[in-house]
Write an enzyme that holds these catalytic residues in place. Structure first.
Site, mmCIF file in Angstrom:
data_model
loop_
_atom_site.group_PDB
_atom_site.id
_atom_site.type_symbol
_atom_site.label_atom_id
_atom_site.label_comp_id
_atom_site.label_asym_id
_atom_site.label_seq_id
_atom_site.Cartn_x
_atom_site.Cartn_y
_atom_site.Cartn_z
ATOM 1 N N PRO A 46 102.499 -24.850 76.518
ATOM 2 C CA PRO A 46 103.325 -25.332 77.450
ATOM 3 C C PRO A 46 103.221 -26.723 78.071
ATOM 4 O O PRO A 46 102.135 -26.899 78.729
ATOM 5 C CB PRO A 46 103.608 -24.196 78.459
ATOM 6 N N CYS A 47 104.003 -27.524 78.263
ATOM 7 C CA CYS A 47 104.026 -28.829 78.556
ATOM 8 C C CYS A 47 104.741 -29.206 79.787
ATOM 9 O O CYS A 47 104.949 -30.484 80.187
ATOM 10 C CB CYS A 47 104.044 -30.031 77.387
ATOM 11 N N GLN A 48 105.493 -28.276 80.302
ATOM 12 C CA GLN A 48 106.546 -28.621 81.325
ATOM 13 C C GLN A 48 106.012 -29.488 82.717
ATOM 14 O O GLN A 48 106.671 -30.218 82.959
ATOM 15 C CB GLN A 48 107.274 -27.438 82.005
ATOM 16 N N ASP A 49 104.852 -29.356 82.813
ATOM 17 C CA ASP A 49 104.207 -30.000 83.980
ATOM 18 C C ASP A 49 103.851 -31.329 83.861
ATOM 19 O O ASP A 49 103.533 -31.966 84.652
ATOM 20 C CB ASP A 49 102.920 -29.129 84.651
ATOM 21 N N TYR A 50 103.634 -31.699 82.506
ATOM 22 C CA TYR A 50 103.498 -32.975 82.130
ATOM 23 C C TYR A 50 104.630 -33.873 81.611
ATOM 24 O O TYR A 50 104.425 -35.071 81.061
ATOM 25 C CB TYR A 50 102.473 -32.889 80.911
#
Length: 463
Positions: A95-99
């Site tokens: 998961p990449c939502q924070d980047y």
């Protein structure tokens, strides 16, 4: 070496489709070249239906863990990693939502964020199962996260691999740079255990020895990154001056790294024996280019995809910008695609009362057929500046992308996400969810290319 795979954060099976060169939904029923022994997909935001997991199961079936339980739709943080069946390749688009480009780098939380911490589940899986090879995908901005300490998060990831006895290559790849149908930049990470035959072979090929002088190591790592390494052989780059390579040793402790490490990672690099070697490269490709027009529907399209005339333009179609610094436009004008995608000037006031003018430039109203598609986000299809709108090939009317077109933009088979298996019943996935799945996915074509290189590596492991 057996081609056995564990797919974490599996989504709707992008890595699986790529590794097995699945081109049509019928191909999912054929024997697979790479055996997926276990997978995991859990979306905490879904309260009722786990659409991605249920689509994956509809296409591929499920897998039991070593305890005979189906834990494929359990939060990965709660999974007993020792109960995962043995495998030789770990893959995952963690998961990449924070980047993500969906939020500004300055406000992203990186590994401290709610989903960023899921990196530790990958680390725990590697520690428990010790796979010979690992292939991961994330957004390009991972290399610069977080804004307050650039490069720290990626440094932590590299240090985790170092501590487990791996060498790591990475490359930021734009799919369109290698002829594919989307301008999508993503960071790919390939790690291999230092006791694999591949590791010793590549060291000999590039002339690397751990005790060599730094300039000799610079030359050998340059050969790896520009010619002989995993990504260089799969996605060629132009020769570069290795003297431009930056070299940095990772701090020994994760705590020290977390507190103070900062580094300017380039788009290409390798971590070997705790030392980072990184250089900026340019793609080398002169083959055919797939465009958005190549994957568009040519026949009848459901009327639900077409945009009503009153939602397209609020004034002459040639107008590409608005100025609301003196007077705000009526609501109905602002709810048109012309306004949304046009350039703007707006009067704004900050929290401290400071008044300023916000401005943004115009973007292309209709997406061009003669270029690859723009980066697709999870908001695709919504009334959003980033949503693609196109001229229908048959009628000439303006519309949104169909769900099948979004699948083809990512290199998936047409209608891959059409159905799900929900508590034993086959149901259709809602169109907005199908688009969301594709906004979250990777470009399958790139994995297909990497599979060819992986197959050669696996074949030599037992020789």
């Amino acid at each position: 070496m057996k081609k056995t795979v564990c797919e974490l954060f599996a989504g709707v099976g992008g890595f699986r489709c790529g590794l097995n060169h699945i081109k049509t939904v019928e191909d999912t029923k054929k024997p697979e070249k790479w055996e997926t022994v276990w997978f995991n997909q859990w979306e905490p935001a879904e309260k009722k239906t786990q659409y991605a997991h249920d689509c994956y199961v509809y296409r591929f079936g499920t897998r039991l863990d070593l305890n005979g339980k189906d834990t494929t739709n359990v939060d990965i943080e709660a999974v007993d990693k020792t109960a995962i069946p043995d495998f030789n390749l770990l893959v995952g688009g963690f998961p990449c939502q924070d980047y993500s480009v969906a939020s500004s780098l300055a406000t992203s939380k990186g590994l401290e964020g709610k989903k960023g911490i899921l990196w530790w589940s990958i680390r725990d899986t590697i520690e428990a199962k010790e796979p010979p090879f690992v292939l991961l995908e994330n957004v390009d901005r991972l290399l610069k996260s977080p804004a307050k300490q650039r490069g720290r998060d990626f440094g932590i990831i590299l240090a985790c691999f170092r501590d487990q006895g791996y060498t790591v290559e990475w490359r930021v790849i734009n799919a369109a740079d290698y002829g594919y149908q989307q301008r999508r930049r993503r960071t790919f990470i390939f790690a291999y255990r230092d006791d694999t035959k591949y590791c010793s072979t590549i060291q000999k090929e590039v002339g690397y020895t751990r005790t060599a002088e730094i300039e000799d190591r610079r030359i050998s790592m340059g050969k790896l990154l520009l010619k002989d390494g995993f990504f260089a052989k799969t996605f060629p780059v132009y020769e570069m001056d290795v003297n431009k390579m930056a070299i940095q040793e990772l701090p020994e402790g994760i705590g020290e790294l977390s507190d103070s490490f900062s580094f300017g990672f380039e788009n290409t690099g390798v971590m070997k024996d705790g030392v980072i070697y990184t250089i900026k490269t340019s793609p080398k490709y002169d083959g055919p280019q797939i465009t958005l027009g190549d994957i568009m529907e040519t026949g009848e399209v459901d009327g639900a995809y077409f945009i009503p005339e009153e939602r397209l333009y609020y004034t002459n179609p040639s107008v590409t910008r608005s100025d609301e610094t003196k007077e705000k436009l009526p609501k109905e004008n602002r709810q048109t695609w012309q306004y949304l995608k046009g350039g703007k000037k707006l009067s704004r006031k900050s929290n401290n009362g400071h008044e300023y003018v916000f401005s943004e430039g115009a973007i292309e109203m209709l997406d061009s057929y003669d270029k690859p598609a723009r980066t697709m986000l999870t908001s695709e299809g919504s009334f959003s500046r980033t949503t693609h709108i196109v001229k229908d090939k048959k009628t000439g009317r303006i519309r949104l992308l169909t769900a099948a077109e979004t699948e083809r933009i990512q290199g998936f088979p047409t209608d891959h996400t059409k159905y799900c298996l929900v508590t034993g019943d086959v149901v259709e996935m809602p169109v907005n969810k199908r688009r969301f799945m594709m906004g979250n996915a990777l470009v399958v074509n790139l994995v297909e290319d990497m599979e060819e290189t992986l197959s050669k590596i696996f074949k030599k492991e037992d020789n």
